[in-house]
Design a protein around this motif. Sequence first.
Motif, PDB file in Angstrom:
ATOM      1  N   THR A 125       0.835  -1.206   0.000  1.00  0.00           N
ATOM      2  CA  THR A 125       0.000   0.000   0.000  1.00  0.00           C
ATOM      3  C   THR A 125       0.872   1.260   0.000  1.00  0.00           C
ATOM      4  O   THR A 125       0.366   2.356  -0.258  1.00  0.00           O
ATOM      5  CB  THR A 125      -0.936   0.041   1.221  1.00  0.00           C
ATOM      6  OG1 THR A 125      -0.159   0.182   2.422  1.00  0.00           O
ATOM      7  CG2 THR A 125      -1.780  -1.218   1.309  1.00  0.00           C
ATOM      8  N   MET A 126       2.150   1.108   0.291  1.00  0.00           N
ATOM      9  CA  MET A 126       3.072   2.247   0.290  1.00  0.00           C
ATOM     10  C   MET A 126       3.512   2.548  -1.144  1.00  0.00           C
ATOM     11  O   MET A 126       4.038   1.666  -1.835  1.00  0.00           O
ATOM     12  CB  MET A 126       4.311   1.940   1.128  1.00  0.00           C
ATOM     13  CG  MET A 126       4.080   1.806   2.614  1.00  0.00           C
ATOM     14  SD  MET A 126       5.608   1.261   3.443  1.00  0.00           S
ATOM     15  CE  MET A 126       6.757   2.558   2.932  1.00  0.00           C
ATOM     16  N   GLU A 206       0.860   8.591   5.465  1.00  0.00           N
ATOM     17  CA  GLU A 206       0.061   7.624   6.215  1.00  0.00           C
ATOM     18  C   GLU A 206      -0.205   8.095   7.643  1.00  0.00           C
ATOM     19  O   GLU A 206      -1.199   7.707   8.267  1.00  0.00           O
ATOM     20  CB  GLU A 206       0.751   6.266   6.237  1.00  0.00           C
ATOM     21  CG  GLU A 206       2.069   6.251   6.997  1.00  0.00           C
ATOM     22  CD  GLU A 206       2.983   5.106   6.613  1.00  0.00           C
ATOM     23  OE1 GLU A 206       3.252   4.268   7.492  1.00  0.00           O
ATOM     24  OE2 GLU A 206       3.429   5.054   5.468  1.00  0.00           O
ATOM     25  N   ASN A 207       0.688   8.940   8.184  1.00  0.00           N
ATOM     26  CA  ASN A 207       0.513   9.482   9.529  1.00  0.00           C
ATOM     27  C   ASN A 207      -0.174  10.835   9.533  1.00  0.00           C
ATOM     28  O   ASN A 207      -1.007  11.120  10.398  1.00  0.00           O
ATOM     29  CB  ASN A 207       1.870   9.595  10.234  1.00  0.00           C
ATOM     30  CG  ASN A 207       2.416   8.244  10.652  1.00  0.00           C
ATOM     31  OD1 ASN A 207       1.660   7.292  10.844  1.00  0.00           O
ATOM     32  ND2 ASN A 207       3.725   8.144  10.785  1.00  0.00           N
ATOM     33  N   ASP A 210      -4.157  10.922   8.282  1.00  0.00           N
ATOM     34  CA  ASP A 210      -5.107  10.165   9.097  1.00  0.00           C
ATOM     35  C   ASP A 210      -5.212  10.840  10.461  1.00  0.00           C
ATOM     36  O   ASP A 210      -4.261  10.832  11.245  1.00  0.00           O
ATOM     37  CB  ASP A 210      -4.610   8.719   9.239  1.00  0.00           C
ATOM     38  CG  ASP A 210      -5.595   7.819   9.972  1.00  0.00           C
ATOM     39  OD1 ASP A 210      -6.193   8.270  10.971  1.00  0.00           O
ATOM     40  OD2 ASP A 210      -5.746   6.647   9.557  1.00  0.00           O
ATOM     41  N   ARG A 294       5.929   3.902  12.481  1.00  0.00           N
ATOM     42  CA  ARG A 294       5.416   3.214  11.303  1.00  0.00           C
ATOM     43  C   ARG A 294       5.017   1.803  11.694  1.00  0.00           C
ATOM     44  O   ARG A 294       5.399   1.314  12.754  1.00  0.00           O
ATOM     45  CB  ARG A 294       6.469   3.182  10.190  1.00  0.00           C
ATOM     46  CG  ARG A 294       6.685   4.526   9.520  1.00  0.00           C
ATOM     47  CD  ARG A 294       7.877   4.520   8.580  1.00  0.00           C
ATOM     48  NE  ARG A 294       7.768   3.478   7.572  1.00  0.00           N
ATOM     49  CZ  ARG A 294       8.744   3.207   6.685  1.00  0.00           C
ATOM     50  NH1 ARG A 294       9.868   3.893   6.714  1.00  0.00           N
ATOM     51  NH2 ARG A 294       8.579   2.252   5.807  1.00  0.00           N
TER      52      ARG A 294
END
Length: 350
Positions: A125-126, A206-207, A210, A294
């Motif tokens: 997904t990265m 991602e951080n 969200d 992560r």
Amino acid sequence: MKILTVVGARPQFIKAAAVSNIIRKEHEEILVHTGQHYDENMSKIFFEELNIPKPDYNLGVGSGGHGKQTGTMLIELEELYEKEKPDMVLVYGDTNSTLAGALCASKLLIPVAHIEAGLRSFNMTMPEEQNRILTDHISKYLFVPTASAIKNLSNEGVTSGVYNVGDVMYDATLNFSKLSKEKSKIMKELNLKQEEFILATIHRAENTNDINRLRNIIEALNESGQKVILPLHPRTKKYMDDYNLSFNKNIKIIDPVGYLEMISLEMNCRKIITDSGGVQKEAFFMNKPCITLRDETEWVETVENGWNIVVGTDKAKILDGILNFVPNKVKQNIFGDGHAAEKILEIINK
């Protein structure tokens, strides 16, 4: 030999600082900056303070969705490759600039050399994972930083043209640590003393994108009560404003810093909290405990060696790491001898 090097983001500028000057001793290099990182503080200052050769071309691509950004790079690079006719295209790492640089060269049958090949987080997904896998499979020369990277490539059937040269980021850290001590004034400017603070960086989408993940990170830092220095990435600032999140007084926010200032902060801090791949390694180089925000890391050696813990964005785990994590192993030499650039040049010459 004419070598065309493609860079576009801060970690790549640092790697180019270690490699370009070595390559130019014996070959012609054309340096292309895609403009993927376009902020003045996050791009130009790196070229100036690290004495990286001025880019011959700046494509000025800027931000945008993955498709738009990568597609624009492909269009611009194809025209450039046909004009310059390089004998080899050199790419670094795992950004959209990496993939565009490699894919365009492969389509034009120009050999691709990938520095920092073979890394895997095993999280498709990265975007970075997709970029590095695709780049590895179309590269002719794969310069890997660690033994585990060789194993990753072998598991995917890639065994030809693979060379373990060590990590060029280790070259850069060794080369610029002394310069940082001589030139960086950030410790004095921030009135900091050695080992009295924790250094933190937060920038991954991602951080930041969200609200729950970002809130957990911020609350953990706030509740730790520890003195934390945080160079605030523009993306993080934007989403904090959007989500109405804020830091307590124990967190000192500063603007993004140049590489020499960052090295100085890393050398003098007590611990490092980060979601950056490069900073995880630099923490290891500097003998600093690292808490990684992560769910996985491509730098598995730093975890196996006991100097890095992966906590995701679980608030309790972040807090526990801040307050209690102490490395439990003697640090091993896993990133080479600091002469990766010279080894790359030797292989290119052959």
